[in-house]
Design an enzyme around this catalytic site. Sequence first.
Site, PDB file in Angstrom:
ATOM      1  N   HIS A 127      21.042  25.351  28.733  1.00 21.41           N
ATOM      2  CA  HIS A 127      20.091  26.327  28.157  1.00 21.41           C
ATOM      3  C   HIS A 127      19.620  25.830  26.780  1.00 21.41           C
ATOM      4  O   HIS A 127      19.904  26.423  25.745  1.00 21.41           O
ATOM      5  CB  HIS A 127      20.836  27.660  28.041  1.00 21.41           C
ATOM      6  N   GLU A 178      15.081  24.653  29.785  1.00 20.37           N
ATOM      7  CA  GLU A 178      16.413  24.632  30.389  1.00 20.37           C
ATOM      8  C   GLU A 178      16.420  23.807  31.680  1.00 20.37           C
ATOM      9  O   GLU A 178      15.642  24.059  32.594  1.00 20.37           O
ATOM     10  CB  GLU A 178      16.861  26.059  30.699  1.00 20.37           C
TER      11      GLU A 178
HETATM   12  C1  BG6 Z   1      17.149  32.881  29.607  1.00 19.69           C
HETATM   13  C2  BG6 Z   1      16.918  33.987  30.577  1.00 19.69           C
HETATM   14  O1  BG6 Z   1      17.586  31.740  30.286  1.00 19.69           O
HETATM   15  O2  BG6 Z   1      18.167  33.265  28.676  1.00 19.69           O
HETATM   16  C3  BG6 Z   1      16.505  35.216  29.800  1.00 19.69           C
HETATM   17  O3  BG6 Z   1      15.924  33.622  31.532  1.00 19.69           O
HETATM   18  C4  BG6 Z   1      17.557  35.581  28.776  1.00 19.69           C
HETATM   19  O4  BG6 Z   1      16.286  36.296  30.701  1.00 19.69           O
HETATM   20  C5  BG6 Z   1      17.807  34.374  27.892  1.00 19.69           C
HETATM   21  O5  BG6 Z   1      17.115  36.670  28.005  1.00 19.69           O
HETATM   22  C6  BG6 Z   1      18.897  34.586  26.835  1.00 19.69           C
HETATM   23  O6  BG6 Z   1      20.059  35.032  27.427  1.00 19.69           O
HETATM   24  P1  BG6 Z   1      21.322  35.447  26.558  1.00 19.69           P
HETATM   25  O7  BG6 Z   1      22.323  36.001  27.517  1.00 19.69           O
HETATM   26  O8  BG6 Z   1      21.795  34.201  25.867  1.00 19.69           O
HETATM   27  O9  BG6 Z   1      20.803  36.467  25.553  1.00 19.69           O
END
Ligand code: BG6
Length: 264
Positions: free
Chosen positions: A134, A238
């Site tokens: 991510h 990502e």
């Molecule tokens: C992204 C998702 O990968 O991560 C989003 O597609 C999400 O929907 C974002 O809001 C952040 O996620 P988190 O759990 O780290 O707040």
Amino acid sequence: MTALESVVVSTPQAEGEVYLQGAHVARWTPAGQLPVLFMSSRSALAPGKAIRGGVPIVFPWFGARSDGKPGPAHGWARTSLWTLVEGSADRLAFELTDEGFHVRFEVAMGATLDLALEVRNYTGAEARFEEALHTYLAVADVRQVSVTGLAGVEYMDKTDGFRRTVQGPEPLRIAKETDSVYLNTAATCVVTDPGWERRIVVEKTGSASTVIWNPWIEKTAGMADMGPDDWQGMICVETANVAENAIVLAPGATHRMTAQIRCP
Ligand code: BG6
């Protein structure tokens, strides 16, 4: 508050840092560059709390858990304590074993950032999982950047009830909250950032999904671990296998997904 343990990399080629919690790459700065990874100044850096920025490892599910059992958003890998199993000046490897999966994450920091996530299934049965690196990329102003590599690719728009749309031929631009899951694409993405006069390339293998995320103004305001203007300085590109690209592994089988990030 207990400080999180990390490994610091410092070589003539690059500076960087990886937390043992989540095997989370928090910093990578190749020599002569501004930091390439965005890290929120308000991120929690506490046991069991997800880190906001760098490269969270999303595994074994993406988003909410869907098998009826309880579990944190984006899986347990990013908040688990991994074991450092190999460490040299610029090459690290971490491992984590849980729920019948043996997961290995390799990090090589130099003029490029090379990441590899390898998953082995020892549940004794076929097993399905989702995964994502991510990656939060640091940019001068997300409103000025463009992303190439996704033209003609179908995506699910999570800001619009997972509506399916095909990306047009022009480079992608961010002008509102963006949460798009591109499917069936192995393409390299290039982020062009005129503000910092650089390009960031994300090249991958073993990955059929790419997620582009920017929370924009209102969503950021509701996030305790982001500063109000932080959305301007980041874009997530990502490297992933999610939704219909989830991996199904035979018992004993291994799957490897890699990402290389570089500023040519
Ligand atoms: C992204 C998702 O990968 O991560 C989003 O597609 C999400 O929907 C974002 O809001 C952040 O996620 P988190 O759990 O780290 O707040």
